[in-house]
Structures are given as structure tokens and as C-alpha cells.
Design a protein around this motif. Structure first.
Motif, PDB file in Angstrom:
ATOM      1  N   LYS A  41       0.807  -1.218   0.000  1.00 20.75           N
ATOM      2  CA  LYS A  41       0.000   0.000   0.000  1.00 20.75           C
ATOM      3  C   LYS A  41       0.844   1.273   0.000  1.00 20.75           C
ATOM      4  CE  LYS A  41      -4.295  -1.538   2.202  1.00 20.75           C
ATOM      5  NZ  LYS A  41      -5.230  -1.297   3.319  1.00 20.75           N
ATOM      6  N   TYR A  42       2.022   1.194   0.619  1.00 21.20           N
ATOM      7  CA  TYR A  42       2.854   2.388   0.775  1.00 21.20           C
ATOM      8  C   TYR A  42       4.290   2.084   0.330  1.00 21.20           C
ATOM      9  CZ  TYR A  42      -1.153   3.375   3.754  1.00 21.20           C
ATOM     10  OH  TYR A  42      -2.430   3.529   4.223  1.00 21.20           O
ATOM     11  N   PRO A  43       4.508   1.985  -0.979  1.00 23.47           N
ATOM     12  CA  PRO A  43       5.838   1.622  -1.493  1.00 23.47           C
ATOM     13  C   PRO A  43       6.919   2.664  -1.196  1.00 23.47           C
ATOM     14  CG  PRO A  43       4.366   2.272  -3.276  1.00 23.47           C
ATOM     15  CD  PRO A  43       3.514   2.150  -2.056  1.00 23.47           C
ATOM     16  N   SER A  44       6.503   3.889  -0.841  1.00 20.03           N
ATOM     17  CA  SER A  44       7.498   4.935  -0.564  1.00 20.03           C
ATOM     18  C   SER A  44       8.107   4.805   0.828  1.00 20.03           C
ATOM     19  CB  SER A  44       6.871   6.324  -0.715  1.00 20.03           C
ATOM     20  OG  SER A  44       5.852   6.527   0.249  1.00 20.03           O
ATOM     21  N   LEU A  45       7.550   3.925   1.667  1.00 20.85           N
ATOM     22  CA  LEU A  45       8.093   3.761   3.023  1.00 20.85           C
ATOM     23  C   LEU A  45       9.498   3.159   2.962  1.00 20.85           C
ATOM     24  CD1 LEU A  45       5.035   2.317   4.993  1.00 20.85           C
ATOM     25  CD2 LEU A  45       5.897   4.663   5.020  1.00 20.85           C
ATOM     26  N   THR A  46      10.400   3.744   3.734  1.00 22.95           N
ATOM     27  CA  THR A  46      11.757   3.205   3.826  1.00 22.95           C
ATOM     28  C   THR A  46      11.795   2.101   4.892  1.00 22.95           C
ATOM     29  OG1 THR A  46      12.458   4.761   5.538  1.00 22.95           O
ATOM     30  CG2 THR A  46      12.670   5.473   3.231  1.00 22.95           C
ATOM     31  N   SER A  47      12.901   1.380   4.922  1.00 30.50           N
ATOM     32  CA  SER A  47      13.056   0.344   5.946  1.00 30.50           C
ATOM     33  C   SER A  47      13.025   0.964   7.336  1.00 30.50           C
ATOM     34  CB  SER A  47      14.361  -0.429   5.732  1.00 30.50           C
ATOM     35  OG  SER A  47      15.471   0.455   5.765  1.00 30.50           O
ATOM     36  N   GLN A  48      13.529   2.189   7.469  1.00 27.21           N
ATOM     37  CA  GLN A  48      13.488   2.877   8.758  1.00 27.21           C
ATOM     38  C   GLN A  48      12.061   3.250   9.125  1.00 27.21           C
ATOM     39  OE1 GLN A  48      16.777   5.500  10.109  1.00 27.21           O
ATOM     40  NE2 GLN A  48      15.265   7.115  10.033  1.00 27.21           N
ATOM     41  N   ASP A  49      11.268   3.669   8.129  1.00 30.19           N
ATOM     42  CA  ASP A  49       9.854   3.966   8.379  1.00 30.19           C
ATOM     43  C   ASP A  49       9.134   2.726   8.892  1.00 30.19           C
ATOM     44  OD1 ASP A  49      10.174   6.558   7.453  1.00 30.19           O
ATOM     45  OD2 ASP A  49       9.649   6.037   5.393  1.00 30.19           O
ATOM     46  N   ARG A  50       9.372   1.599   8.241  1.00 21.59           N
ATOM     47  CA  ARG A  50       8.721   0.348   8.647  1.00 21.59           C
ATOM     48  C   ARG A  50       9.161  -0.059  10.048  1.00 21.59           C
ATOM     49  NH1 ARG A  50      10.501  -3.913   5.505  1.00 21.59           N
ATOM     50  NH2 ARG A  50       9.020  -5.183   6.690  1.00 21.59           N
ATOM     51  N   LEU A  51      10.416   0.185  10.347  1.00 19.73           N
ATOM     52  CA  LEU A  51      10.918  -0.134  11.679  1.00 19.73           C
ATOM     53  C   LEU A  51      10.193   0.678  12.737  1.00 19.73           C
ATOM     54  CD1 LEU A  51      12.919  -1.346  13.712  1.00 19.73           C
ATOM     55  CD2 LEU A  51      14.542   0.424  13.071  1.00 19.73           C
ATOM     56  N   ILE A  52      10.020   1.988  12.495  1.00 24.22           N
ATOM     57  CA  ILE A  52       9.329   2.840  13.454  1.00 24.22           C
ATOM     58  C   ILE A  52       7.868   2.436  13.589  1.00 24.22           C
ATOM     59  CG2 ILE A  52       8.636   5.208  13.967  1.00 24.22           C
ATOM     60  CD1 ILE A  52      11.608   4.544  14.385  1.00 24.22           C
ATOM     61  N   ILE A  53       7.209   2.112  12.467  1.00 23.03           N
ATOM     62  CA  ILE A  53       5.814   1.655  12.523  1.00 23.03           C
ATOM     63  C   ILE A  53       5.705   0.380  13.350  1.00 23.03           C
ATOM     64  CG2 ILE A  53       3.935   0.687  11.135  1.00 23.03           C
ATOM     65  CD1 ILE A  53       4.716   2.652   8.922  1.00 23.03           C
ATOM     66  N   SER A  54       6.624  -0.547  13.123  1.00 23.72           N
ATOM     67  CA  SER A  54       6.623  -1.796  13.883  1.00 23.72           C
ATOM     68  C   SER A  54       6.833  -1.530  15.364  1.00 23.72           C
ATOM     69  CB  SER A  54       7.719  -2.729  13.358  1.00 23.72           C
ATOM     70  OG  SER A  54       7.541  -3.014  11.981  1.00 23.72           O
TER      71      SER A  54
END
Length: 323
Positions: free
Chosen positions: A255-268
Motif C-alpha cells: 500500500k505504501y511503497p514509498s516507506l523506507t526500511s526505517q519507516d517500517r521499523l518505526i511503525i513496527s
């Protein structure tokens, strides 16, 4: 066998110290004056130097000044042998780089204790930190291997075994608890790394460090600062999260291909209920910066500035589970 150099112009004392240290199992070399001592030190590169202060031509202060200019002798333990008891003489010697004093007359026990103590201080700053970094990196590799094996096992379970609903919930709760433990462990590790980087930076600010020693410390500091080292433990945290919540991770990526690995880490991490202070340790920033980061993250997720990012993540989780 440890090498010890004795620089002493009094023959009887020099021979007595030499005999005592040889009996203790050390390889001992002697010099009768400062100039000869400097020459032998450069040639032999001893593990420890015992040096008289008051000597003709070249005194003990001049000896240490000469030797401390060489990288390979910069960290060599240096013990003064002296009959001088005035405080100013001790202070002057310590400022020049002496590690200890033996005040004449001294006993055999005092001599052996001083030598043993200084030789045991080989666990210096760069060695200690290097060992800590090596341990962290080896631990990271081991834990990643275990996670990969767990993921393979989980795939087999899903494909071959039908697990009861209660059993699934029980295992999920257990894995969520493990995930929080992993997050807290990662925070502790990052705090340790940041403290080591601070120690190295303070050491590098000191004047008079030889180039070889300074380069060693700089390399260790840069090694700590590398993203691969600082985020090793958070890589493991993300792997565990993806293992426990594969649908959420897949949905975020699609859904959000612009998310970086760091973004995903913070979301998690937010989904795992970590607070702003704990999140600040992840990124090595101030807690106030986390609020700004969350705002930018909202924009990427298409949220209004007043929407709660935690509620959004929980809603996304429920939507995925209900599919």
C-alpha cells in the motif's frame, strides 16, 4: 614471556631488581643510563619499563619524553624508581605519562605488586571496545540464523499442520512478549554502543595522541557509527515482527511503497507500544525529534495531522486480520 627493561644507574639496585624479576619468570634487560635505556627500549619494545629519575646526562623525565613520542611505546607501562618524595615530583612524572612509582627503599613485594598491576592493565580502551563490538556482531549473526530457521519451521507448520485456534492465540501472545523483549534488548544494545562511541570521542579529543593510536580509535568509532552495526539489533527486531505479523508487513509494503526500511521499523516499534523515549534510542535522536518524525510519517501514510498514528496502525492490523 613478558619483557621488562630496567633503567637504573646504581649497579647494586639494578642487579637486585633484575634478579628478583628473573626469578618471577620475566625476561629482563638492563641499561645503566637514560640514553642506553632509550636505545634498548626502541630496539626491544618491552612490555614494561622501570626507570630511575635522577641519572646523569639524561634523567627519567627526559627518558619518558623521548619514548612517548613513538607510537609503539606510547601505551607501554612506565614505572619510576625514585628517592624523591616531594609531591611536585610525583605530579610532574604523572603529567608526563608515568603509570606508577616505587619510592626507595622498596620491598620485593612492593616491586612485584607494582609490576604485576601494570602488566595486567593490558586491557586498554581500544581492545576492550573492539571485543565488545566483535561480540555484538557475532551475537547478531547467530540470532539471525536462529530466526531464519524459525521462519522455515513456521512455514512447514502452516503447510502441514492444522493448529487449533486457542493454540494459535497462545503462541501469538508468547511471540508478542518475545518481540517486546527483543525491542528492549535492542535499546540496551544501542545505549551501550552510543556510550562506547562517547568514550572514544572523549579519548580522541585528548592532545598528544600519536597518529597510529588516533587512527585505531577513529576506526573503532566509525565502526560503531556505521548503520549496519547500530541497527543490527533492530534488523533482528524487524525480522521478528515480520515473522509474527507477516500480513501487516506485506500490506505496508504493497500500500505504501514509498516507506523506507526505517519507516517500517518505526511503525513496527509503535505497534509494539514503544514510547517516544524508547523510539529516540532507536534513531539516536532526542525524543522531541520523534514527534517530527511521526508527523512526516503521517504524510507518507496519507493521514491528517490530527489523526493518531497508533490508532491507524491498529486499524490496519484489524483490517488485515479480518480479510
Amino acid at each position: 614471556m613478558k619483557k621488562i627493561l630496567i633503567i637504573e644507574d646504581t649497579v647494586s639496585l639494578r642487579e637486585q631488581i633484575e634478579f628478583t624479576l628473573r626469578m618471577e619468570g620475566y625476561e629482563v634487560f638492563t641499561a645503566e643510563n637514560g640514553r642506553e635505556g632509550v636505545r634498548l627500549a626502541l630496539q626491544l619494545k618491552p612490555d614494561l619499563i622501570l626507570c630511575d629519575i635522577v641519572m646523569p646526562e639524561m634523567d627519567g623525565y627526559d627518558v619518558i619524553l623521548s619514548l612517548k613520542g613513538f607510537d609503539k611505546l606510547f601505551s607501554t607501562p612506565f614505572i619510576y624508581i625514585t628517592a624523591l618524595s616531594e609531591r611536585k615530583n610525583f605530579r610532574e612524572g604523572m603529567e608526563l605519562g608515568a603509570d606508577d612509582y616505587l619510592v626507595k627503599p622498596f620491598s620485593i613485594d612492593e616491586l612485584i605488586k607494582a609490576v604485576t598491576t601494570q602488566l595486567n592493565k593490558s586491557d586498554n580502551l581500544e581492545k576492550r571496545i573492539k571485543l565488545q563490538i566483535d561480540w555484538l556482531e557475532n551475537d547478531f549473526q547467530s540470532r539471525v540464523a536462529e530466526l531464519k530457521q524459525e521462519a522455515e519451521h513456521q512455514k512447514i507448520m502452516i503447510n502441514e499442520i492444522s493448529v487449533a485456534h486457542d493454540k494459535i492465540l497462545e503462541e501469538l501472545n508468547e511471540k508478542q512478549a518475545q518481540l517486546m523483549q527483543e525491542a528492549l534488548r535492542s535499546i540496551e544494545t544501542n545505549v551501550l554502543l552510543q556510550e562506547m562511541a562517547k568514550q572514544l570521542q572523549e579519548e580522541l579529543l585528548k592532545n598528544g595522541l600519536p597518529d597510529n593510536y588516533r587512527n585505531t580509535l577513529s576506526n573503532l568509532r566509525n565502526r560503531i557509527r556505521k548503520r549496519s552495526v547500530l541497527l543490527n539489533n533492530w534488523t533482528i527486531f524487524q525480522m521478528k515482527f515480520d515473522l509474527i505479523y507477516p500480513e501487516i508487513s506485506t500490506s505496508l509494503i504493497s500500500k505504501y511503497p514509498s516507506l523506507t526500511s526505517q519507516d517500517r521499523l518505526i511503525i513496527s516499534a509503535i505497534f509494539t507500544s514503544l514510547n517516544n523515549k524508547q523510539l529516540s534510542v532507536i534513531l539516536n535522536v532526542q525524543p522531541a525529534s520523534i514527534r517530527k518524525y511521526k508527523y512526516r510519517l503521517k504524510l507518507k501514510l496519507g493521514l491528517d495531522k490530527n489523526e493518531d498514528i497508533v490508532q491507524f496502525i491498529n486499524k490496519l492490523s484489524r483490517e488485515v486480520k479480518n480479510k
